[in-house]
Design a protein around this motif. Sequence first.
Motif, short mmCIF file in Angstrom:
data_model
loop_
_atom_site.label_atom_id
_atom_site.label_comp_id
_atom_site.label_asym_id
_atom_site.label_seq_id
_atom_site.Cartn_x
_atom_site.Cartn_y
_atom_site.Cartn_z
N PRO A 129 1.02 -0.66 -0.34
CA PRO A 129 0.08 0.10 -0.11
C PRO A 129 0.43 1.37 -0.16
N ARG A 130 2.13 1.06 0.26
CA ARG A 130 2.72 2.25 0.27
C ARG A 130 4.05 2.04 -0.98
N ASP A 131 3.42 1.42 -1.74
CA ASP A 131 3.68 1.62 -3.65
C ASP A 131 3.13 2.38 -4.17
N GLN A 132 3.51 3.35 -4.86
CA GLN A 132 2.31 3.89 -6.05
C GLN A 132 2.01 3.98 -7.22
N ASN A 133 1.71 2.36 -6.96
CA ASN A 133 1.43 1.71 -8.70
C ASN A 133 0.14 0.82 -7.64
N SER A 134 0.07 1.25 -6.54
CA SER A 134 -1.20 -0.04 -5.93
C SER A 134 -1.95 0.63 -6.02
N PHE A 135 -3.30 -0.51 -6.71
CA PHE A 135 -4.47 0.36 -5.68
C PHE A 135 -4.92 0.80 -4.73
N PHE A 136 -4.39 0.77 -3.53
CA PHE A 136 -4.45 1.28 -2.58
C PHE A 136 -4.20 2.60 -2.82
N VAL A 137 -3.30 3.15 -3.02
CA VAL A 137 -2.96 4.74 -3.26
C VAL A 137 -3.84 5.01 -4.40
N ILE A 138 -3.71 4.52 -5.40
CA ILE A 138 -4.43 4.92 -7.32
C ILE A 138 -6.36 5.09 -6.92
N GLY A 139 -7.31 4.17 -5.71
CA GLY A 139 -7.87 4.18 -6.01
C GLY A 139 -8.15 4.93 -4.28
N GLY A 140 -7.36 6.02 -3.73
CA GLY A 140 -7.35 6.57 -2.21
C GLY A 140 -7.09 8.09 -3.45
N TYR A 141 -6.50 8.54 -4.47
CA TYR A 141 -7.13 9.60 -5.21
C TYR A 141 -8.60 10.68 -4.91
N HIS A 142 -8.55 9.45 -5.29
CA HIS A 142 -10.03 10.57 -5.78
C HIS A 142 -11.25 10.58 -4.49
N GLY A 143 -11.35 9.95 -2.92
CA GLY A 143 -11.38 10.08 -1.65
C GLY A 143 -10.64 9.81 -1.00
N GLU A 144 -11.42 9.09 0.73
CA GLU A 144 -10.41 8.62 1.31
C GLU A 144 -9.70 7.88 0.68
N PRO A 145 -8.19 7.17 1.32
CA PRO A 145 -7.80 7.70 2.47
C PRO A 145 -7.01 9.09 3.04
N PHE A 146 -7.92 10.04 3.62
CA PHE A 146 -7.74 11.64 4.13
C PHE A 146 -6.10 12.23 4.49
N GLU A 147 -5.96 11.16 5.28
CA GLU A 147 -5.34 11.74 6.96
C GLU A 147 -3.71 11.08 5.73
N VAL A 148 -3.41 10.41 5.08
CA VAL A 148 -2.63 10.44 4.04
C VAL A 148 -1.86 12.21 3.46
N ARG A 149 -2.77 12.95 3.45
CA ARG A 149 -2.74 13.77 2.54
C ARG A 149 -3.03 15.49 3.29
N LYS A 150 -2.71 15.64 5.03
CA LYS A 150 -3.26 16.33 5.36
C LYS A 150 -2.97 17.14 4.72
N ALA A 151 -1.76 17.08 4.23
CA ALA A 151 -0.60 18.74 3.44
C ALA A 151 -1.33 19.37 2.80
N VAL A 152 -1.92 19.27 1.82
CA VAL A 152 -2.68 19.82 0.95
C VAL A 152 -3.55 20.80 1.25
N ASP A 153 -4.00 20.29 2.43
CA ASP A 153 -5.22 20.95 3.33
C ASP A 153 -5.54 22.09 3.01
#
Length: 538
Positions: A40-64
Amino acid sequence: MTTVGTRRSVQDLQAAYDRGDKKPLEDVMRAWRGIKSLSPRDQNSFFVIGGYHGEPFEVRKAVDALSPTDIYAYWGGWCNHGNILFPTWHRAYLHRLEQALQTIVPGVMLPFWDETSPESLAGGIPRALTAEKFELDGELIDNPLRSFTLPHDLTDDYWLDNTGGETTPYFKPKGYETVRYPLSGLVGNATDRLATWQHNAQYLNHAACTEKLDSNIKAWLSGSGPDGAGPTPSDPDPSGFGIYTMFEKCLEAPNYTVFSNTTSAAAWNHGASGATELVVPLEQPHNDIHLAVGGFDLPGQTLDSGQVTGSNADMGENNTAALDPIFYFHHCNIDRMFWLWQKRHNQTEKLEGPINLGTGGYPGTSSTDNQGPTPGIPPGTQLDYTTPLRPFTNPKTNAPFTSEDVVNIEKLGYTYGPGSLEEPTKRVPAAVKAGGSKKILTVSGIDRARFQGSFVLSAFATITGANGQTTTRPLGHHSVLSRWSVIKCANCRTHLNVIAHFPLSTLTDEEVENATFSVKITQRGTPATGVKIVTSVN
């Protein structure tokens, strides 16, 4: 020179597989299994790419852009909805996913679910997207296109979006597997977990669940009424209220601005009257499919029609929709419809026509329209074809993709194989009367912050005849794809009023004059209070 691959329909791949040409579909399965198996830390993983749309929000707090101390706001993800970037942002999104798939199987292409094909009208979702198992390399594996199991918790607790001291309704624990209609996926607190367990216990048989899902999809596609009447070869959507008709009509939209999103189309339709044809934006049938897969009673149908209440599946809510693999096959068809519109309107090289259709900025053309502040873009910024489509990077410039970069899909490296609705149609649904009224019913006054999650507006006309008897007729529906907590979402709360328009072409002018109009709201969660619906006819 860019190599151009072909995105084929899932139905086409399935038919080839059934004939013995198994490799194309097997390659898709192999690629999907691969990206789902990555860390799930791999940038090509489905978890990372699937998360661009919505959750998980907490991994991108800095962009808020807002202060984390603002307890009434959380960032709602990178996705663009309700503005002119909706088609182009999702095009860049699919391109990124396809690139990830190609790291597993070079040259593999993302197929599209041809949602308006005869196969979908007759059978629902292609079985490659719903089958429980798939044989790959001599091994019977879990079908990688059916669901996704979370490798980490999904929670927005950081944003203090809690109710009653419990975790939020859309909290999902590690090990949660995404679900579709007729199942529920609300597991965020003890009350929801119990209700979900009781609901899902009724649907333990996978084949029976799939049958109900397909039935629901067919009903939404064909716009069938309470009698359950389905499509016919001569008229796939006799009511004119179904997803089939919505897709047909969106391809007729006169310019990109109103074609692209619900906000701009609503503004255009608000000024329509008389002979002016109502515009259907691409985003509207898109919303319908989300809710059909995610679970809602078909608008206008009674409970004895076989539709299931209590389904709260992942595709029906923005925060989790992109974590269900079917999201991408659905959006691949949305992108195909975008390309069909471009070809029909000679805009395959450049998107032309007015972005700003009025002085001061047209609705749907601002960074604070509908979904709220776009990440990395100041509030109130005019959106155009050069607006960055973050977080996707153009390898040719090492800068964020823009709409200009993704206009010509063949320059991105793909095109589409054969599919439905490629040729313009002049079909008139059976329910539309010859000489039907040109008037329009406008529904407003609905604040989506009062609703938990997505909801559907269904409009009805009650007509009084000369003998004093009354009959009630459906006028269509309007789906609103939303979030469980809109008022606390920084990407949502700047544009909360829902406006819907319904053509009255199934009535005569005399019937319109003798009609009273009502609106039913089908929703999840606690019924909204204080909603004052306003209807007007012009």
